[in-house]
Design an enzyme around this catalytic site. Structure first.
Site, mmCIF file in Angstrom:
data_model
loop_
_atom_site.group_PDB
_atom_site.id
_atom_site.type_symbol
_atom_site.label_atom_id
_atom_site.label_comp_id
_atom_site.label_asym_id
_atom_site.label_seq_id
_atom_site.Cartn_x
_atom_site.Cartn_y
_atom_site.Cartn_z
ATOM 1 N N ASP A 437 0.830 -1.198 0.000
ATOM 2 C CA ASP A 437 0.000 0.000 0.000
ATOM 3 C C ASP A 437 0.868 1.253 0.000
ATOM 4 O O ASP A 437 2.072 1.208 0.301
ATOM 5 C CB ASP A 437 -0.911 -0.006 1.238
ATOM 6 C CG ASP A 437 -2.253 0.670 0.989
ATOM 7 O OD1 ASP A 437 -2.351 1.469 0.034
ATOM 8 O OD2 ASP A 437 -3.194 0.412 1.750
ATOM 9 N N ASP A 500 -10.602 1.505 -3.195
ATOM 10 C CA ASP A 500 -11.109 1.234 -1.844
ATOM 11 C C ASP A 500 -12.632 1.241 -1.818
ATOM 12 O O ASP A 500 -13.239 0.791 -0.845
ATOM 13 C CB ASP A 500 -10.591 2.281 -0.856
ATOM 14 C CG ASP A 500 -9.145 2.022 -0.448
ATOM 15 O OD1 ASP A 500 -8.642 0.915 -0.708
ATOM 16 O OD2 ASP A 500 -8.518 2.934 0.131
#
Length: 679
Positions: A437, A500
């Protein structure tokens, strides 16, 4: 330059300029091409300004967008090139033409590279600069090439967006003036993506489409311009924002590649060529596993016992890979601490993380873990030891975003630290999957203006080097969701975390836009809980599964709260996905059109004699009209059996493609999966 269906032509004129001649459908009679004489319109329209150059440089009577600007050691900011020679290189994958140019005064060599992937109707362009002098040359701008499209009034297509709303398609009519699309954030590409599509009101299966995808992560820029002389120009490359590169004596510097092509048959051909190229040349072989990720179930409250329960339930549902997300390391109890301290938290894992890994492996699952190696929290032990390891200016207070700094990967010691951390993690624990990430953009980039570019190259190097030592490990590219979706990182990383935003309805739009350029096999898609954390929308689980099954399936729900009905449906859907997975991940993908007044979403996948059709109806409108579905990619004279939820239908390929079949979904958030079998 010839591919299966297309030709790309240019030549060297009597002044040594590399001049573009043609890009379009294949022309076999090469002798028909002519080099037009250069002629000025007026003294205010100089020859160099109107010449269709393959690689325009800054200098002389040129005022157009240029691909190269150099400041030489004596301060001269003018490039004047001449043609030297060419080379042709052949290998199993492609043929490559290299045009060699040099500056007329300075020892700067410019190589224009053209790789031809004939069977895919694709070309790859990039430029290599070589400093053969004894002094430093400063590169101020380097775009990978200019494309000439012989039309006006084109449509420019790309995506816009932000966190949670990536990959939102837009169409902009090209008129006079320039369209600039770019990223300046170093890490994020949520806002625009490094590709161009230019078309003449094309459809999925008709019309002229010109396209190019930049193989670069981070700070890119592109420009589209309709000229006063009847054509449209486009170029892409490294963003000039806060960028310079010192090309030292004896050194070379290569621009990022542009993977490009032309389709005379609409967007579908473009997508098929890019998808097939990515699957054949970039992506790792093998099917991607069904993933379970624990983030939405636990957040930062990771404990070994809770993770064991989740793993057991994930196995029961049919998952193949169990991924522990954020919260397993350091003093990571929220966003404000832990990043940089990559040791297992002993409060959460008193016996170490291998206790969980062993349990996961005993269940027959693969094991994955979340990391964010480019970042450090101000409270972390790593920052206390090495405050100089972040991007910063000594006279400025460094920015925090999400309570974290960005590590300076261009420092050898920082790069070595990240490499060692990953190697230790993968060597000491049986880990199969890394979710990488990156949750903030770069700022305060020290005193050198090459760091925006060098950071990404260091990132590439770290993952490549790690994969050499641990070749079986899969890497997922995540950057606050879909912030790192590009052809630069594809292949170095194996999966894209697309967004997301896991709302199944929103994902239909995100996944549709993604599919124009990027391969389905790399598109991670999850089923998550409702109400959705972003949209607060409640969508039936079947619709959620069907939406996520369009890519590489993952589950992100708190499965410990599942009802018996939820468990049964999940087992059924995951088992069905495993059956159709080769078709989804490795098949040919079709975005189907329709004329229904209802907003159906129709997507077809075909591989060999098998296929799948997904149909979605988010909302029934007045009239509750059905839809006529016309399939694609079938054999006209073959018979096909369609297996529907309410029965079977047998028709010829010709009938199914030309006449189509009628279907009708009712209510809101209705969906259906139809199997297609050639008889």
């Amino acid at each position: 330059l010839q591919t299966r269906s297309n030709s790309y032509a240019f030549g060297i004129d009597n002044q040594g300029l590399v001049r573009h001649l043609y890009w379009g459908s294949r022309i076999n009679a090469m002798e028909d091409f002519e080099m037009p004489e250069l002629a000025e319109v007026s003294t205010n329209d100089p020859v160099y300004e109107i010449t269709k150059e393959e690689f325009p440089v800054y200098g002389g009577l040129r005022y157009k967008e240029h691909c190269l600007k150099v400041t030489f050691a004596d301060g001269t900011r003018d490039v004047a090139y001449e043609y030297v020679n060419y080379e042709i290189q052949k290998n199993e994958q492609c043929e490559e033409l290299v045009i060699i140019l040099k500056d007329k005064h300075y020892a700067l060599v410019m190589e224009l590279h053209y790789k031809i992937y004939e069977a895919y109707d694709l070309m790859e362009r990039f430029v290599v600069l070589k400093n053969e002098s004894t002094e430093v040359m400063q590169i101020e701008k380097l775009h990978s090439g200019q494309f000439h499209v012989p039309y006006e009034g084109l449509n420019f297509r790309n995506v816009h967006g932000h966190w949670g709303a990536e990959q939102q398609k837009f169409v902009q009519k090209v008129d006079y003036g320039k369209i600039i699309f770019e990223n300046r954030r170093g890490i994020s590409s949520h806002n625009h993506n490094p590709y161009f599509i230019l078309d003449q009101d094309a459809t999925e299966t008709t019309g002229n489409v010109y396209f190019g995808a930049l193989r670069m992560t981070g700070n890119f820029s592109g420009a589209v311009e309709q000229t006063q002389y009847g054509e449209t120009l486009v170029q892409m490359g490294i963003n000039t924002h806060d960028f310079t590169w010192d090309l030292k004596p004896g050194e070379s510097f290569a621009s990022p590649e542009i993977l490009c092509g032309y389709s005379a048959d609409g967007f579908q051909t473009m997508s098929h060529n890019l998808h097939q190229f990515a699957n054949d040349f970039l992506l790792r072989e093998g099917l991607r596993p069904v993933l379970y990720n624990s983030w939405e179930a636990t957040g930062f409250d990771v404990t070994v016992q809770e993770q064991k329960k989740l793993a057991a339930k994930a196995k029961e549902l049919g998952a193949e890979l169990f991924v522990v997300d954020d919260g397993w390391f350091g003093q990571r109890h929220g966003i404000d601490n832990g990043l940089g301290d990559w040791y297992v938290n002993k409060e959460k894992f008193p016996n170490g993380i291998d206790e969980l890994i062993d349990e996961v492996k005993a269940q027959g699952l693969l094991f994955g873990i979340w990391v964010e190696p480019e970042m450090v929290n101000p409270k972390a032990e790593l920052y206390a030891k090495h405050p100089d390891w972040i991007y910063h200016f000594d006279t400025r207070e460094s920015d925090t975003s999400r309570e974290q700094y960005v590590l300076d990967l261009t420092k050898n010691e920082v790069k070595a630290f990240v490499l060692e951390m990953l190697d230790n993690l993968l060597s000491n624990h049986e880990i199969d999957y890394i979710k990488w990430d990156a949750n903030r953009p770069i700022s305060q980039t020290n005193l050198k203006k090459d760091l925006w570019y060098k950071h990404i190259q260091a990132l590439y190097d770290i993952v490549k080097e790690t994969k050499k030592k641990h070749p079986a490990v899969l890497f997922e590219a995540c950057a606050s969701g879909g912030g790192r979706i590009d052809y630069g990182i594809l292949g170095i990383f194996d999966d894209f975390w697309t967004s997301d935003n896991t709302d199944a309805y929103d994902r239909l739009f995100i996944q549709d836009a993604y599919s124009y350029i990027y391969p389905i096999k790399a598109m991670r898609a999850w089923v998550t809980d409702c109400p959705n954390f972003l949209s607060n929308r409640v969508i039936p689980m079947k619709f959620r599964y069907h939406s996520a099954m369009m890519g590489t399936l993952g589950i992100g729900c708190n499965i410990l709260k599942f009802t018996e009905e939820d468990i049964a449906l999940s087992q059924e859907m995951i088992a069905q996905y495993k059956e159709i997975r080769p078709i989804i991940q490795e098949g040919t993908f079709y975005r189907l059109n329709h004329t229904s007044a209802n907003d159906y979403f129709l997507y077809e996948y075909m591989k060999g004699n098998e296929g799948v059709l997904f149909a979605f109806l988010p909302q029934s409108k007045l009239g509750h009209r059905g839809v006529t579905v016309k399939l694609r990619g079938l054999e006209e004279n073959a018979s096909y059996e369609l297996l529907m939820e309410d029965g079977k239908l047998t028709k010829s390929g010709s009938y199914l493609m030309k006449h189509g079949f009628d279907m009708r979904l009712t209510g809101d958030y209705a969906s259906m999966l139809i199997r297609i079998n050639k008889l």
